[in-house]
Design an enzyme around this catalytic site. Structure first.
Site, PDB file in Angstrom:
ATOM      1  N   SER A 215       0.887  -1.027   0.055  1.00  0.00           N
ATOM      2  CA  SER A 215      -0.045  -0.230   0.031  1.00  0.00           C
ATOM      3  C   SER A 215       0.982   1.245  -0.082  1.00  0.00           C
ATOM      4  O   SER A 215       1.519   1.599  -0.939  1.00  0.00           O
ATOM      5  CB  SER A 215      -1.114   0.025   1.210  1.00  0.00           C
ATOM      6  OG  SER A 215      -1.820   1.043   0.992  1.00  0.00           O
TER       7      SER A 215
ATOM      8  N   HIS B 171      -7.530  -5.443  -1.315  1.00  0.00           N
ATOM      9  CA  HIS B 171      -6.235  -4.891  -1.034  1.00  0.00           C
ATOM     10  C   HIS B 171      -5.306  -5.703  -0.410  1.00  0.00           C
ATOM     11  O   HIS B 171      -4.068  -5.733  -0.546  1.00  0.00           O
ATOM     12  CB  HIS B 171      -6.671  -3.698  -0.157  1.00  0.00           C
ATOM     13  CG  HIS B 171      -5.447  -2.568   0.093  1.00  0.00           C
ATOM     14  ND1 HIS B 171      -4.904  -2.164  -1.001  1.00  0.00           N
ATOM     15  CD2 HIS B 171      -4.755  -2.260   0.969  1.00  0.00           C
ATOM     16  CE1 HIS B 171      -4.004  -1.264  -0.742  1.00  0.00           C
ATOM     17  NE2 HIS B 171      -3.902  -1.359   0.645  1.00  0.00           N
TER      18      HIS B 171
ATOM     19  N   ASP C  95      -9.010  -4.954  -5.884  1.00  0.00           N
ATOM     20  CA  ASP C  95      -8.724  -3.922  -4.567  1.00  0.00           C
ATOM     21  C   ASP C  95      -9.575  -2.766  -4.678  1.00  0.00           C
ATOM     22  O   ASP C  95      -9.806  -1.996  -5.261  1.00  0.00           O
ATOM     23  CB  ASP C  95      -7.262  -3.190  -5.217  1.00  0.00           C
ATOM     24  CG  ASP C  95      -6.763  -2.335  -3.985  1.00  0.00           C
ATOM     25  OD1 ASP C  95      -7.482  -2.062  -2.978  1.00  0.00           O
ATOM     26  OD2 ASP C  95      -5.305  -2.362  -3.871  1.00  0.00           O
TER      27      ASP C  95
END
Length: 824
Positions: free
Chosen positions: A672, A779, A745
């Site tokens: 991330s 994610h 995601d």
């Protein structure tokens, strides 16, 4: 006419000139030791009853399969709907539940239908019953068991609806449940139009409405129809014998909360007009008080769509609406005094008000707070409350104790510090349940109890403390011993204080987490009772060495990391090094340099953890701090690049100084915002041989209304957005980089297109990169097949470009040694 050899040569030339087809791919496996570790049984989740007399064990597989993760879901208004469960989508479920009475040792299986997919377990506050949700091919069911006969649960409700909020809650009597159900006779899912009914249009009227980027938003009228179809529920009161009573009419209810006296419901209802830009949480919503027969007694507020709200602002009008837990039926809510705009200069930003049944007249003001309200907690007395506010410019939190019987009395300040100051964190207040199941701050005489991480320069040492409300002095009642990590899970809040106990979770680097029951006289070993005896699920890695290390950046900022070394490591042997990090913003160097974590925790590797690299001969520098320090939160990112490069340099220097790392074989990775950091490091310095960037964002023009803690928009700070976008420096990023991204995601700002476009930029400018996208993954990655494949990709990439990489050209080495920052 060309002869055959000429035609053959021409054909071969044409074939060679064609773009290479993508490699034929399937899920790959990493080395067998990694497979064995990753698929080792996961320890059960443990849930204690409110009176701490009983335990529930919830078993699940280490990872769900790709078949489970790839089940159908529908993206609606930022929410992923499981059309079978009629709930928000979950990639996996638990598989069994068992029960234990702490007065004995027997673990009793809870006999749910064979093959049950278990969503969750929730205790009644009476500790006499617990509820279990079970997902079937026809929907979600609710089962309830009694602690007298936990092995014999009974189904009390079917067709639960958890799309817009919680599917059920215990009523204040602890014997009935408030359930959201699919309305009777709902009918089949509305089919999509066979052909478009027309274009999909949106329009803005000129008022500024900055919104961060969201996935799965509404796009068509059919999406709106589906949201109403799946989001509409019938509020129902369900008895333990399965009989039920509907309350009111079906609607798009996002919440229903009973008053402490059980005579009213606080109901929130989503309604049109919907938005194609905002997520569900920002849709128009009416909040009402109902009687138990469904009569609307009070409209508290009907909030319009949350648009035209400044960045980091709040809605005007009542928000954070709830019941006062210490009164039969009194509403409490917060209201903005700055029009919800954090940039306005005002004396007070928020106020708290209350309105008692029968909910007529004006709400009375309880207090005003100087900064944005962050929370409200009630003491056991209905005239004492704790209010917390937050100064976003200083990142400062303050908690005050107020006496409502005397408004002129000066509030008692219980906590006043930088939110980022872990060393001064006094801990979390211990709460207790009231007879109606509501939470209040537990008082021990005129003192409160706190539990905390106990952060310090040597790492975390959790504690249990008593704080006097008269003197504000704190007394540590118990602290984790040296050489282990033990944290407080729960405190017994009933009975004689001299005999009061508390439950902890104890672990060491070589012994897995287990639960203990301690008494307040915790210094005596005979007062410690083991509650579980979980065994080591991964003995293969127990020889791993772990150390908390500290070091300094060249500007003097203190940094830290946990250094992991493989089992059997020989001191003084330089290894290929992998640094895993995630940058955070701080207002000052003193809090940025504080140590977090503990070297005494049990090491369990799971999912696609980078710690699996320890089995392949790598040293791993985990959670290497990458602070971005600036006194002004508005401009802290102006020096982001230089600060992360300097932090990376300091980390490598420390590892080399320790003799554990080969400076010429160092890689960096992150997930991330850590992936964003990784791409920037490779673009702006020559410190690393390769990188791994998972689920990141690389072009900040695609997140124009802020990212992470950045408050400015793209149009207010175009230079920062440009300079912090590694996409713009693809031509300088020559080190090999592996991009991994979930194709589904849903995280704000990290759409899969971010990795796709970054990969294409590198391909077009001659970089070395690989892009791996994971079907159906979010994610974070869930499926066993996906995680094992990610580990295989990571190991192969680092082996090729780091561990077994040829020596760098001599000019590259000279460049690295000449520049302390290794800058490009």
């Amino acid at each position: 006419m060309p002869n055959l050899p000429t035609l053959l040569l021409s054909s071969l030339a044409l074939l060679a000139a064609r773009p290479q087809a993508p490699e034929v791919q399937g899920y790959r496996l990493p080395p067998q030791i990694v497979v064995d570790l990753a698929t080792a049984p996961a320890p059960p989740m443990v849930d204690f009853s409110p009176d701490e007399r009983f335990m529930i064990f919830v078993e699940r597989d280490a990872m769900p399969t790709i078949a489970e993760v790839s089940r159908r879901w529908i993206g609606l208004a930022g929410t992923r709907v499981d059309p079978v469960a009629n709930a928000t989508f979950s990639p996996g479920f638990a598989k069994s539940v068992s029960f234990r009475d702490l007065r004995g040792t027997a673990q009793i299986p809870v006999e749910l239908p064979a093959g049950s997919r278990i969503g969750g377990v929730r205790w009644s506050h009476t500790s006499r019953h617990f509820a279990v949700t079970v997902v079937t091919d026809k929907g979600t069911e609710l089962w309830v068991a009694d602690t007298d006969h936990p092995e014999k649960p009974r189904r009390v409700a079917q067709n639960l609806n958890g799309v817009l909020g919680g599917a059920y809650a215990w009523m204040p009597d602890g014997r009935t449940l408030l359930v959201m159900r699919v309305p009777d006779g709902r009918g089949p899912e509305p089919p999509a139009p066979a052909v478009p009914i027309g274009p999909n249009a949106q329009e803005t009227s000129g008022a500024a409405s900055p919104v961060r980027t969201y996935q799965d938003l509404l796009r068509t009228p059919h999406d709106e129809t589906l949201l109403e179809y799946f989001g509409t529920s019938q509020i129902t009161i369900v008895n333990l014998d399965g009989t039920s009573t509907p309350v009111g009419k079906p609607g798009m209810y996002s919440g229903a909360d009973p008053s402490p006296d059980g005579k009213h419901l606080l109901v929130s209802r989503v309604h049109r007009p919907f938005s194609y830009v905002h997520p569900l949480s920002e849709f128009p919503e009416a909040t009402e008080v109902w009687s138990l027969d469904g009569t609307v007694e009070k409209l508290v507020v009907d909030q319009p769509l949350a648009e035209n709200i400044p960045i980091e602002g709040v809605r005007t009008g009542p928000r954070s609406i709830g019941w006062q837990p210490t009164e039969p039926a009194t509403l409490v809510w917060c209201e903005a005094l700055d029009d919800g705009d954090p940039r306005k200069k005002v004396d007070f930003r928020d106020r708290w008000v209350a309105l008692a049944a029968p909910f007529s007249g004006e709400a009375r003001e309880l207090c005003k707070v100087q900064h944005r309200a962050r929370g409200l907690q009630w003491m056991e007395s209905p005239t004492r409350m704790l209010v917390t506010d937050y100064d976003r410019d200083r990142r400062w939190t303050r908690t005050q104790l107020l006496d409502l019987t005397d408004p002129s009395k000066k509030p008692v300040i219980l906590d006043d510090r930088s939110q980022q100051d872990r060393y001064k964190n006094p801990g979390t207040l211990v709460m207790k349940l009231t007879a109606s199941g509501n939470r209040v701050v537990f008082q021990d005489g005129d003192s409160v109890l706190r539990t905390g991480e106990g952060a310090g320069k040597g790492g975390d040492r959790p504690f249990l403390a008593r704080q006097s409300l008269a003197t504000l002095e704190s007394q540590v009642l118990w602290r984790c011993a040296e050489g282990c990590y033990e944290s407080v899970v729960d405190v017994l809040t009933e009975g004689d204080s001299s005999k009061r106990g508390f439950i902890t979770r104890h672990e060491t680097p070589t012994s897995p987490p287990n639960y203990l029951l301690r008494s307040m006289d915790a210094g005596r070993d005979e007062n410690v009772v083991p509650l579980t005896k979980f065994t080591d699920p991964q003995p293969q890695i127990r020889g791993i060495q772990k150390e908390l290390v500290t070091y300094k950046r060249k500007d003097g900022v203190e940094l830290s990391a946990t250094m992991y070394l493989p089992a059997g490591y020989k001191k003084g042997t330089p290894l290929p090094l992998f640094i895993w990090a995630y940058p955070l913003e701080f207002n000052d160097a003193s809090t940025a340099g504080q140590v977090s974590g503990s070297p005494h925790r049990f090491t369990r590797v799971a999912g696609a953890s980078h710690l699996f690299l320890l089995t392949q001969g790598y040293a791993v520098m985990d959670n290497a701090t990458m602070p971005v320090v600036g006194s002004n939160p508005e401009t802290v990112n102006d020096t982001f690049i230089q600060q992360i490069v300097d932090s990376a340099q300091a980390a490598i220097d420390k590892a080399v100084e320790m003799g554990v790392a080969d400076r010429e074989r160092v890689a960096v990775g992150g997930h991330s915002y850590g992936a964003f950091m990784t791409a920037n490091l490779l673009a702006h310095c020559d410190l690393f041989r390769a990188g791994i960037a998972r689920s990141g964002a690389y072009n900040r023009t695609l997140t124009p209304f802020g990212f992470q803690s950045e408050r400015r928009t793209l149009w207010e700070a175009p230079k920062v957005y440009s300079e912090l976008s590694p996409f713009n420096y693809a031509h300088k990023l020559k080190e090999p980089i592996l991009f991994i991204h979930g194709e589904a995601d849903s995280n704000t700002g990290t759409f899969p297109i971010q990795s796709d476009r970054m990969y294409r930029a590198l391909k077009g400018t001659g970089g070395t990169a690989r892009l791996v996208t994971l079907p159906f993954e979010n994610h974070g990655y869930s499926a066993k097949e996906s995680n094992l494949h990610v580990l295989a990709e990571m190991i192969e990439w680092l082996d090729k470009y780091v561990k077994n990489a040829p020596a760098r050209p001599s000019d590259a080495g000279a460049s690295k040694s000449a520049g302390a920052g290794g800058g490009k």
